[in-house]
Motif scaffolding. Structure first.
Motif, PDB file in Angstrom:
ATOM      1  N   GLU A  66     -23.255  40.715  25.267  1.00 15.60           N
ATOM      2  CA  GLU A  66     -24.445  40.380  26.049  1.00 15.60           C
ATOM      3  C   GLU A  66     -25.026  41.623  26.705  1.00 15.60           C
ATOM      4  O   GLU A  66     -26.234  41.887  26.616  1.00 15.60           O
ATOM      5  CB  GLU A  66     -24.055  39.357  27.119  1.00 15.60           C
ATOM      6  CG  GLU A  66     -25.118  38.329  27.429  1.00 15.60           C
ATOM      7  CD  GLU A  66     -24.537  37.206  28.268  1.00 15.60           C
ATOM      8  OE1 GLU A  66     -24.367  37.421  29.483  1.00 15.60           O
ATOM      9  OE2 GLU A  66     -24.268  36.135  27.709  1.00 15.60           O
ATOM     10  N   GLU A 113     -26.897  32.026  21.802  1.00 18.22           N
ATOM     11  CA  GLU A 113     -27.047  32.076  23.258  1.00 18.22           C
ATOM     12  C   GLU A 113     -27.108  33.515  23.760  1.00 18.22           C
ATOM     13  O   GLU A 113     -28.007  33.885  24.520  1.00 18.22           O
ATOM     14  CB  GLU A 113     -25.866  31.350  23.908  1.00 18.22           C
ATOM     15  CG  GLU A 113     -25.849  31.449  25.429  1.00 18.22           C
ATOM     16  CD  GLU A 113     -24.517  31.010  26.003  1.00 18.22           C
ATOM     17  OE1 GLU A 113     -24.367  31.085  27.239  1.00 18.22           O
ATOM     18  OE2 GLU A 113     -23.623  30.608  25.231  1.00 18.22           O
ATOM     19  N   LYS A 138     -30.413  35.248  25.265  1.00 15.47           N
ATOM     20  CA  LYS A 138     -30.313  35.653  26.669  1.00 15.47           C
ATOM     21  C   LYS A 138     -30.654  37.131  26.822  1.00 15.47           C
ATOM     22  O   LYS A 138     -31.339  37.535  27.777  1.00 15.47           O
ATOM     23  CB  LYS A 138     -28.913  35.374  27.207  1.00 15.47           C
ATOM     24  CG  LYS A 138     -28.776  35.547  28.718  1.00 15.47           C
ATOM     25  CD  LYS A 138     -27.397  35.119  29.183  1.00 15.47           C
ATOM     26  CE  LYS A 138     -27.314  35.114  30.709  1.00 15.47           C
ATOM     27  NZ  LYS A 138     -27.613  36.410  31.318  1.00 15.47           N
ATOM     28  N   ASP A 179     -33.658  38.148  29.184  1.00 13.01           N
ATOM     29  CA  ASP A 179     -33.327  38.971  30.348  1.00 13.01           C
ATOM     30  C   ASP A 179     -34.011  40.329  30.303  1.00 13.01           C
ATOM     31  O   ASP A 179     -34.159  40.993  31.329  1.00 13.01           O
ATOM     32  CB  ASP A 179     -31.810  39.166  30.441  1.00 13.01           C
ATOM     33  CG  ASP A 179     -31.089  37.902  30.884  1.00 13.01           C
ATOM     34  OD1 ASP A 179     -31.783  36.932  31.260  1.00 13.01           O
ATOM     35  OD2 ASP A 179     -29.846  37.877  30.834  1.00 13.01           O
ATOM     36  N   VAL A 194     -29.412  29.536  28.894  1.00 13.91           N
ATOM     37  CA  VAL A 194     -29.901  29.451  27.514  1.00 13.91           C
ATOM     38  C   VAL A 194     -29.082  28.438  26.722  1.00 13.91           C
ATOM     39  O   VAL A 194     -29.626  27.693  25.894  1.00 13.91           O
ATOM     40  CB  VAL A 194     -29.842  30.845  26.851  1.00 13.91           C
ATOM     41  CG1 VAL A 194     -30.109  30.735  25.359  1.00 13.91           C
ATOM     42  CG2 VAL A 194     -30.847  31.779  27.493  1.00 13.91           C
TER      43      VAL A 194
END
Length: 820
Positions: free
Chosen positions: A489, A532, A536, A540, A643
């Motif tokens: 992420e 996801e 994201k 973001d 999300v």
């Protein structure tokens, strides 16, 4: 439309028209294109074809070198005459447009390498003596790994093999018959129809052909880790007159392969645990362990000859930079040979040749393997691999290389390229935890570093490919799943933020993504950590998804797609900076937006013939357009909706939309759909069937009359597709859509698109209903884990455009006949 046709790859009229359109959108300029996850380089190559300045970036040195060979070196040496033809050129020889001169030298010095290899190791590859006299070149040697039988009373070595079939070709079937002799099994060659034995090894263990004792998998692994899995030659495959000749093993060919491992093999280790690796449990812990000693000898020989060929180019008058380029391509031929010359290559009885290791992105264990002849002229040989490379250079793709240069850069996606700004960003990022590219690439990197590493010291500075910065969610590397998720992420968000900085204003960032949703949360919503984390990261970073394009990108004949419900499309996400005043909404507002948007968008997707298996992935786009248009979507407690929850709601609304389409079907079909959802094609209680029939405004007796169900002994069952399609007559066009769909699907599965179209041609009023029902049934089968049904209905949805075209053709032919 013209641009995507293969025959227009080098059509200057079409390409110039495309470039003119691009210039109009960019104020007269042609922008640079940057792909920071370039991999094999297809996106930069397409940019170069369109005359754009192409920049390929990747952390992985193997990908960097592939892109260099694809978009950089051919342009750099375009129009250059071959060094190897200098004497002919002095006599007024031919011209060498594009990269043809470079290709001629690669071919010439590659053939020189083959001659040298035959002198050095030719004695290790004997020809086959034929029973009727004479000799024939060997195509492959077929081996089985053996293990000591755990039965003390046996004491023999048991060969482990998955199949005894050598050729499954109709009319030319050949197979092996095991013959126990003492403490060893020999193999006789049997031709013609027959019933070969089942393989001796599976995922749970094996069996001994000498005494019949079971061999636990734990025993095989223990013996493997102790280095006690030995090879046994089973069959020698020789080249006949337009056929394969299968000969039993003999001492001469066994001795020829019994050589010590050569010096100078890559000393690199396989990862202890990694995505896609299965061989370490059997004692294969180094890259060199994946090859037999004879294969290692051949690999080292060809690898050494690459630099010798480079020196030969210089000796023949070539510049050092040019000689390095020739050597680079020859190094890739060595790498390709590694893929086809290791002890994990299966024998393919259909095409009767060795099958490469990397049919998919994994290194699985293989028990019986095919050792191809690198000095021969068949599959896996140096000669064939060199010819394949030459054919690639002959492709029309290389005719446009004079347009603009391309550059390949080794860089982390979070790092900007000097001088590259206002770029068009188009990329295909890593798919979360699907593939461990760096670990898999080490297989090729080890040999590429050995053959040409000295030519590119910065690219090949590390012993193995860089791992720390790789964008992959690998729990083994990160320590746990949560750390892997967080690392991916953070890395993806940093990469996207960097791309936003260098992207061209007013131009969207486009991202290809083909990651199948396969997880179910506590509310029974299908979602995906891969989707996801990627979404994201985009959101973001301040991006909104403003469009989605499902694009057919995956080959249906790839190994991953065989007999499986695999994705066939990528979803292209079109992203732009989110509006500063994006606003806030709540869950109700988000759901209202989904229900207002998804039905029309899904109908367009279905009409566009997107494969049913891809529908859920494609629906993410329109759904996330709604989600990402807001700065935040709030839950009832005031917290921001994650999300993952948004993905679950998108799939929930997708199911509702597909279920609503059922209302357009006839009552019999609606009953069949509900029964199929509960029982598939297995039987269920008569009482349940009767209750459901009343709710669907039909009756079990009527369903029997129209042939949809079979009822017996208080049990009811939907008739299967073959049962409904029990003769060549088309079904009643006014009958239930269920029957029309099942017959169409069965005809497609058993007889092809033309036969399916003949059914559709008889019922033009039900065409759309058949199409819609295929999507609905695929969704049900997929959720219930009925893979064979899901594959069947997916094929019907995917083939629908061609079926419709053929149906129109059939109807036109029928009308013309009636007029005559």
């Amino acid at each position: 439309g013209e641009l995507v046709l293969w025959e227009n790859s080098a059509n200057e009229r079409v390409l110039n028209a495309a470039r003119a359109e691009i210039r109009m959108s960019f104020g007269g300029d042609l922008p640079p294109v940057l792909d920071p996850f370039a991999g094999g380089g297809s996106i930069p190559l397409e940019a170069q074809r369109l005359g754009l300045e192409a920049h390929a970036g990747d952390l992985n040195p193997v990908a960097v070198m592939i892109c260099k060979a694809l978009i950089e070196l051919p342009y750099k040496f375009r129009g250059q005459a071959p060094v190897s033809k200098r004497h002919e050129l002095s006599m007024g020889g031919e011209s060498w447009p594009g990269a043809r001169g470079l290709a001629a030298d690669i071919r010439h010095y590659g053939e020189w390498m083959l001659r040298q290899a035959k002198r050095r190791i030719g004695h290790l590859y004997p020809v086959a003596a034929l029973p009727q006299g004479g000799q024939a070149p060997v195509i492959a040697w077929l081996w089985a790994r053996t293990v000591a039988c755990p039965n003390p009373a046996c004491g023999g070595r048991a060969p482990l093999l998955r199949s005894f079939v050598l050729s499954s070709k109709a009319g030319k079937r050949v197979w092996m018959r095991p013959v126990p002799r003492g403490k060893q099994v020999e193999f006789e060659i049997v031709q013609g129809d027959g019933a070969p034995e089942e393989g001796t090894v599976s995922r749970t263990g094996g069996r001994c052909l000498l005494c019949g004792s079971p061999i636990p998998l734990a025993h095989i692994r223990t013996e493997g880790r102790a280095g006690r899995l030995g090879p046994q030659l089973m069959t020698v495959v020789a080249e006949g007159q337009r056929e394969r000749i299968y000969l039993p093993a003999n001492a001469e060919h066994t001795r020829a392969a019994d050589v010590p491992p050569p010096a100078g093999v890559p000393p690199t280790d396989l990862p202890k645990e990694a995505l896609g690796f299965r061989v370490q449990n059997y004692g294969l812990t180094h890259h060199a362990d994946l090859f037999t000693p004879r294969q290692l000898t051949a690999m080292v020989t060809f690898s050494d000859l690459v630099m010798e060929a480079r020196d030969q180019v210089i000796a023949d008058g070539g510049r050092e930079e040019y000689a390095n380029a020739v050597a680079t391509y020859l190094g890739f031929v060595v790498d390709k040979q590694a893929d086809l010359a290791n002890s994990l290559c299966r024998w393919d009885p259909t095409v009767q040749c060795p099958h490469q290791l990397f049919a998919r992105q994994a290194i699985p264990m293989v028990w019986d393997f095919a050792e191809g002849n690198p000095l021969g002229a068949s599959s896996g040989s140096w000669q064939v691999l060199l010819r394949n490379l030459d054919n690639a250079f002959a492709s029309p793709l290389f005719e446009f290389l004079r347009q603009r240069p391309g550059e390949s850069h080794q860089l982390d996606a979070t790092t900007s390229l000097d001088g590259v700004t206002r770029a068009v960003i188009c990329t295909d990022p890593p798919y979360y935890d699907n593939i461990g590219y760096a670990n898999l690439a080490d297989f090729f990197y080890a040999w590429l570093r050995r053959s040409i590493g000295k030519l590119y010291p910065e690219t090949f500075a590390t012993v193995l490919t860089p791992k720390r910065e790789e964008l992959v969610a690998d729990p083994q590397r990160s320590g746990c799943k949560n750390a892997a998720k967080e690392g991916f992420e953070n890395g993806f968000r940093a990469a996207v933020e960097n791309l936003v900085k260098v992207s061209a204003p007013r131009v969207p960032i486009t991202i290809f993504y083909a990651f199948k949703q396969s997880e179910t949360d506590g509310d029974d919503h299908v979602a995906s950590t891969g989707w996801e984390t990627m979404l994201k990261g985009l959101i973001d970073s301040g991006l909104a998804i403003t469009g989605t394009w499902p694009v057919r990108t995956e080959a249906s004949n790839r190994m991953r797609a065989q007999d499986s419900n695999a994705l066939a499309s990528s979803v292209v996400l079109v992203c732009r900076p989110r509006a500063e005043r994006a606003g806030v909404t709540d869950r109700r507002g988000f759901l209202s937006g989904l229900k207002a948007t998804l039905p029309d968008r899904l109908r367009l997707l279905q009409q566009g013939a997107i494969a049913p298996v891809d529908l859920a992935q494609a629906a993410i786009g329109p759904g996330m357009e709604v989600y990402s248009r807001y700065e935040r979507v709030l839950e009832s407690d005031g917290t921001a909706m994650p999300v993952r929850i948004a993905l679950g709601l998108i799939n929930q609304v997708l199911d509702e939309v597909l279920a609503e389409q059922e209302g357009e079907f006839d009552p019999d079909t609606r009953w069949a759909i509900s029964w199929f959802e509960q029982h598939g094609f297995t039987d269920g209680p008569f009482g349940d069937a009767e209750t459901l029939s009343k709710a669907r405004n039909t009756a079990i007796g009527h369903l029997q009359e129209v042939g949809l169900v079979a009822a017996k002994a208080s049990r009811v069952r939907l008739r299967s597709r073959p049962e409904l399609d029990r003769n060549d007559d088309p079904p009643d066009p006014a009958g239930p859509v269920w029957a029309l769909t099942q017959v169409t699907a069965n005809r497609l599965e058993t007889r092809g698109e033309r036969a399916a179209a003949e059914v559709v041609a008889t019922c033009p009023n039900a065409r759309e209903s058949i199409h819609d029902l295929a999507y609905r049934l695929h969704g049900i089968a997929q959720k219930q884990g009925r893979t064979s049904d899901a594959v069947c209905y997916n094929a019907l949805g995917t083939s629908w455009p061609e079926i419709q075209r053929l149906a129109r053709e059939i109807r036109r032919g029928a009308r013309q006949e009636s007029m005559l």
